[in-house]
Design a protein around this motif. Structure first.
Motif, PDB file in Angstrom:
ATOM      1  N   GLY A 143      12.857  43.483  49.677  1.00 39.62           N
ATOM      2  CA  GLY A 143      13.884  43.848  50.640  1.00 39.62           C
ATOM      3  C   GLY A 143      13.404  43.611  52.045  1.00 39.62           C
ATOM      4  O   GLY A 143      12.247  43.260  52.273  1.00 39.62           O
ATOM      5  N   SER A 144      14.296  43.797  52.992  1.00 41.21           N
ATOM      6  CA  SER A 144      13.917  43.735  54.410  1.00 41.21           C
ATOM      7  C   SER A 144      14.340  45.033  55.067  1.00 41.21           C
ATOM      8  O   SER A 144      15.210  45.749  54.568  1.00 41.21           O
ATOM      9  N   ASP A 145      13.717  45.348  56.201  1.00 40.96           N
ATOM     10  CA  ASP A 145      13.914  46.646  56.848  1.00 40.96           C
ATOM     11  C   ASP A 145      13.862  46.458  58.358  1.00 40.96           C
ATOM     12  O   ASP A 145      12.800  46.245  58.931  1.00 40.96           O
ATOM     13  N   THR A 146      15.037  46.545  59.000  1.00 38.53           N
ATOM     14  CA  THR A 146      15.139  46.418  60.456  1.00 38.53           C
ATOM     15  C   THR A 146      15.507  47.751  61.089  1.00 38.53           C
ATOM     16  O   THR A 146      15.099  48.048  62.211  1.00 38.53           O
ATOM     17  N   GLY A 147      16.290  48.544  60.343  1.00 35.12           N
ATOM     18  CA  GLY A 147      16.626  49.887  60.793  1.00 35.12           C
ATOM     19  C   GLY A 147      16.603  50.868  59.631  1.00 35.12           C
ATOM     20  O   GLY A 147      17.276  51.895  59.671  1.00 35.12           O
ATOM     21  N   GLY A 148      15.836  50.509  58.584  1.00 33.71           N
ATOM     22  CA  GLY A 148      15.740  51.367  57.410  1.00 33.71           C
ATOM     23  C   GLY A 148      16.215  50.711  56.137  1.00 33.71           C
ATOM     24  O   GLY A 148      16.384  51.373  55.105  1.00 33.71           O
ATOM     25  N   LEU A 157       0.997  40.981  38.471  1.00 33.11           N
ATOM     26  CA  LEU A 157       2.387  40.526  38.584  1.00 33.11           C
ATOM     27  C   LEU A 157       2.690  39.340  37.677  1.00 33.11           C
ATOM     28  O   LEU A 157       3.826  38.863  37.636  1.00 33.11           O
ATOM     29  N   HIS A 158       1.699  38.880  36.944  1.00 33.66           N
ATOM     30  CA  HIS A 158       1.898  37.714  36.086  1.00 33.66           C
ATOM     31  C   HIS A 158       2.873  38.060  34.961  1.00 33.66           C
ATOM     32  O   HIS A 158       2.640  38.961  34.162  1.00 33.66           O
ATOM     33  N   GLY A 159       4.001  37.333  34.926  1.00 33.34           N
ATOM     34  CA  GLY A 159       5.005  37.564  33.899  1.00 33.34           C
ATOM     35  C   GLY A 159       5.955  38.708  34.175  1.00 33.34           C
ATOM     36  O   GLY A 159       6.726  39.101  33.303  1.00 33.34           O
ATOM     37  N   ILE A 160       5.950  39.241  35.398  1.00 35.58           N
ATOM     38  CA  ILE A 160       6.779  40.393  35.746  1.00 35.58           C
ATOM     39  C   ILE A 160       8.087  39.933  36.394  1.00 35.58           C
ATOM     40  O   ILE A 160       8.065  39.224  37.414  1.00 35.58           O
ATOM     41  N   PRO A 161       9.244  40.323  35.869  1.00 31.62           N
ATOM     42  CA  PRO A 161      10.539  39.913  36.433  1.00 31.62           C
ATOM     43  C   PRO A 161      10.912  40.729  37.671  1.00 31.62           C
ATOM     44  O   PRO A 161      10.918  41.966  37.629  1.00 31.62           O
ATOM     45  N   ILE A 162      11.230  40.034  38.744  1.00 26.53           N
ATOM     46  CA  ILE A 162      11.579  40.707  39.999  1.00 26.53           C
ATOM     47  C   ILE A 162      12.838  40.089  40.601  1.00 26.53           C
ATOM     48  O   ILE A 162      13.205  38.958  40.297  1.00 26.53           O
ATOM     49  N   GLY A 163      13.479  40.855  41.475  1.00 23.29           N
ATOM     50  CA  GLY A 163      14.646  40.373  42.207  1.00 23.29           C
ATOM     51  C   GLY A 163      14.278  40.069  43.647  1.00 23.29           C
ATOM     52  O   GLY A 163      13.330  40.639  44.189  1.00 23.29           O
ATOM     53  N   ILE A 164      15.036  39.184  44.274  1.00 23.00           N
ATOM     54  CA  ILE A 164      14.782  38.768  45.648  1.00 23.00           C
ATOM     55  C   ILE A 164      16.050  38.975  46.471  1.00 23.00           C
ATOM     56  O   ILE A 164      17.116  38.450  46.125  1.00 23.00           O
ATOM     57  N   LYS A 165      15.952  39.724  47.540  1.00 25.04           N
ATOM     58  CA  LYS A 165      17.100  39.946  48.424  1.00 25.04           C
ATOM     59  C   LYS A 165      17.612  38.612  48.955  1.00 25.04           C
ATOM     60  O   LYS A 165      16.822  37.728  49.299  1.00 25.04           O
ATOM     61  N   ASP A 166      18.922  38.494  49.067  1.00 25.19           N
ATOM     62  CA  ASP A 166      19.517  37.220  49.457  1.00 25.19           C
ATOM     63  C   ASP A 166      19.418  36.948  50.958  1.00 25.19           C
ATOM     64  O   ASP A 166      20.321  36.378  51.559  1.00 25.19           O
ATOM     65  N   HIS A 170      11.098  43.811  59.291  1.00 24.91           N
ATOM     66  CA  HIS A 170       9.961  43.955  58.383  1.00 24.91           C
ATOM     67  C   HIS A 170      10.430  43.532  56.990  1.00 24.91           C
ATOM     68  O   HIS A 170      11.625  43.597  56.695  1.00 24.91           O
ATOM     69  N   VAL A 171       9.511  43.132  56.134  1.00 27.38           N
ATOM     70  CA  VAL A 171       9.862  42.891  54.730  1.00 27.38           C
ATOM     71  C   VAL A 171       8.876  43.637  53.845  1.00 27.38           C
ATOM     72  O   VAL A 171       7.716  43.830  54.205  1.00 27.38           O
ATOM     73  N   GLY A 172       9.375  44.077  52.664  1.00 31.62           N
ATOM     74  CA  GLY A 172       8.525  44.838  51.765  1.00 31.62           C
ATOM     75  C   GLY A 172       9.213  45.067  50.432  1.00 31.62           C
ATOM     76  O   GLY A 172      10.345  44.634  50.215  1.00 31.62           O
ATOM     77  N   PRO A 173       8.544  45.771  49.519  1.00 32.05           N
ATOM     78  CA  PRO A 173       9.047  45.921  48.150  1.00 32.05           C
ATOM     79  C   PRO A 173       9.816  47.212  47.899  1.00 32.05           C
ATOM     80  O   PRO A 173       9.613  48.237  48.549  1.00 32.05           O
TER      81      PRO A 173
END
Length: 463
Positions: free
Chosen positions: A167-172, A71-80, A207-210
């Motif tokens: 992302g996060s996942d509470t009901g999908g 993951l070094h140098g990899i651009p990612i987004g983060i859910k708000d 839950h949280v995941g990618p």
């Protein structure tokens, strides 16, 4: 192929060999955001300056021989919903526009430690309480929704605005946008990944995941963010394996359950066809397929919403009283309904949930995973209220989508969504793989085997 079109697996190989610099990769992603996000609105905020500074640091570290991993140098987004130090955590809501994070959430800190580069924060359905993400559009068809609540993350990954997103996942809420946007989405086992610093919807189900472009990329992301955290009492002290180890082992010798009820009761015929064809591909690759009945099917949605509604109202109680007029109507109504739920009702829901979890353990005897549709339909149109299924059955969009994803949340079992086809409108169809507790490796192995035998994940929206 432009750098923003690469998977993590491809990009990390090039970055590690210094054939591609983190600066070049990050610049490509940021230029892609400039190009398409005016139409998609996947991002709440884009951290252009901070991302380029982090990319320059990553480039120097790698040149100096301090490569941290894939993951070094990899651009990612983060859910708000995730706190990122120095940025607001608005949860895409006017209620919290002034909520500034002073430290990173656990996942963001682990991603930073691995060398990942945050390019911005992605939109969510307000406070993750819905499946639409009304601010954002689907890159396969701008007249359709990106799903939710992690709709910004799903749209951003599918369109090349980042190589992966949290992302996060509470009901999908990971799997729904993954399915309708044509990406891979992984909801790990409950307790596998820390939720510290993540705005909650329902403590019992969060839950949280990618969200990623490939199954192997999801394995790489999970390997970084998973692990015990004393700040989240739900996390478990269990070993974290290398999730890519054995991912190429195939499915020969595995037994896969194919539901005889629930997941195929009310489904679009095209979705059912693609999913059954996917199961046939797994069988042709050596898996044994066995029919299985999903237990407590009629109680699943009652338990899902019987937990979310009161817990969300408890979380929002003070904010609802102080800033109630700032909530979107759909979210405010849910929060007000939760105020009148009885404690006795909530306790009954908890008891039924225990029965469901025990019944699923029995249903999994002799099985390595269950495979089914992620959703019963593809992406709804913006403003669409319901789906019509065979035999005249009508369901609201939220009930149709959550009905298929809720079992993974109610049971806490790991669940993966990956593309398995495109309908006649050119919209992605999702295949869901549900596994045993803490057995994400097998779930990923099954998903990767199917992915390698097809070309669905290689397809990208033209925008």
């Amino acid at each position: 192929m432009k750098p923003y079109q690469l998977s993590i697996t491809e990009a990390s190989r090039l970055v590690a060999s210094r054939e591609l610099s983190p600066v070049e990769l990050t610049r490509s992603v940021l230029e892609r955001i400039d190009e398409v996000d005016g139409r998609l609105s996947a991002f709440v905020v884009v951290a252009t300056e901070q991302a380029m500074e982090a990319a320059a640091i990553a480039e120097k570290e790698i040149a100096d021989g301090s490569y941290r991993g894939p993951l070094h140098g990899i651009p990612i987004g983060i859910k708000d919903l995730f706190d990122v130090a120095g940025f607001p955590t608005s949860a895409s809501s006017k209620v919290r526009v002034d909520h500034m994070a002073t430290e990173d959430s656990a996942c963001v800190q682990r991603l930073r430690d691995a060398g990942a580069i945050m390019v911005g924060k992605t939109h969510t359905h307000e406070f993750a309480y819905g499946v639409i993400t009304p601010t954002t559009r689907n890159p396969w068809d701008l007249a359709r929704i990106p799903g939710g609540s992690s709709g910004g993350s799903g749209a951003a990954v599918a369109s090349g605005e980042c190589l992966a997103a949290m992302g996060s996942d509470t009901g999908g809420s990971i799997r729904i946008p993954a399915s309708v946007c044509g990406t891979v989405g992984l909801k790990p086992t409950y307790g596998r990944v820390s939720r510290h610093g993540v705005t909650s919807l329902c403590w019992a189900l969060d839950h949280v995941g990618p969200l990623t472009r490939t199954v192997r990329d999801a394995a790489l992301m999970l390997g970084v963010v998973a692990g015990f955290d004393p700040r989240d009492p739900a996390t478990a002290e269990v070993a974290i394996p290398d999730y890519t180890d054995g991912i190429d082992a195939g499915v020969s010798g595995l037994t896969i359950g194919l539901p005889t009820n629930y997941f195929f009761d009310d489904v679009d015929p095209q979705v059912e066809t693609f999913v059954r064809e996917a199961v046939a591909v797994l069988a042709a690759n050596g898996a044994t397929v066995r029919e299985v009945e999903i237990p407590y099917a009629q109680q699943m949605m009652a338990v899902e919403f019987g937990l979310i509604v009161p817990e969300a109202s408890a979380y929002h109680q003070s904010m609802l009283r102080a800033r109630g007029e700032h909530y979107q109507d759909d979210v405010r109504i849910f929060l007000e309904v939760g105020e009148v739920m009885l404690a006795s009702q909530y306790l009954k829901v908890l008891r039924v949930r225990t029965l469901i979890k025990e019944a699923f353990r029995e249903a999994f005897e002799g099985l390595d995973a269950i495979v089914c549709p992620t959703l019963p339909a593809t992406a709804a149109r913006v403003g669409q209220q319901e789906f019509e299924f065979p035999k005249g059955v009508r369901k609201s969009v939220i009930n149709a989508y959550v009905g298929h994803s809720a079992p993974g949340n109610v049971t806490g079992l790991p669940a993966l969504s990956l593309p398995c086809g495109f309908d006649s409108n050119g919209l992605p169809v999702g295949l869901q793989v549900i596994g045993r507790p803490y057995d994400e490796r097998t779930v990923l192995r099954i998903g990767h085997t199917y992915e390698a035998a097809t070309d669905w994940t290689a397809r990208t929206p033209s925008l």
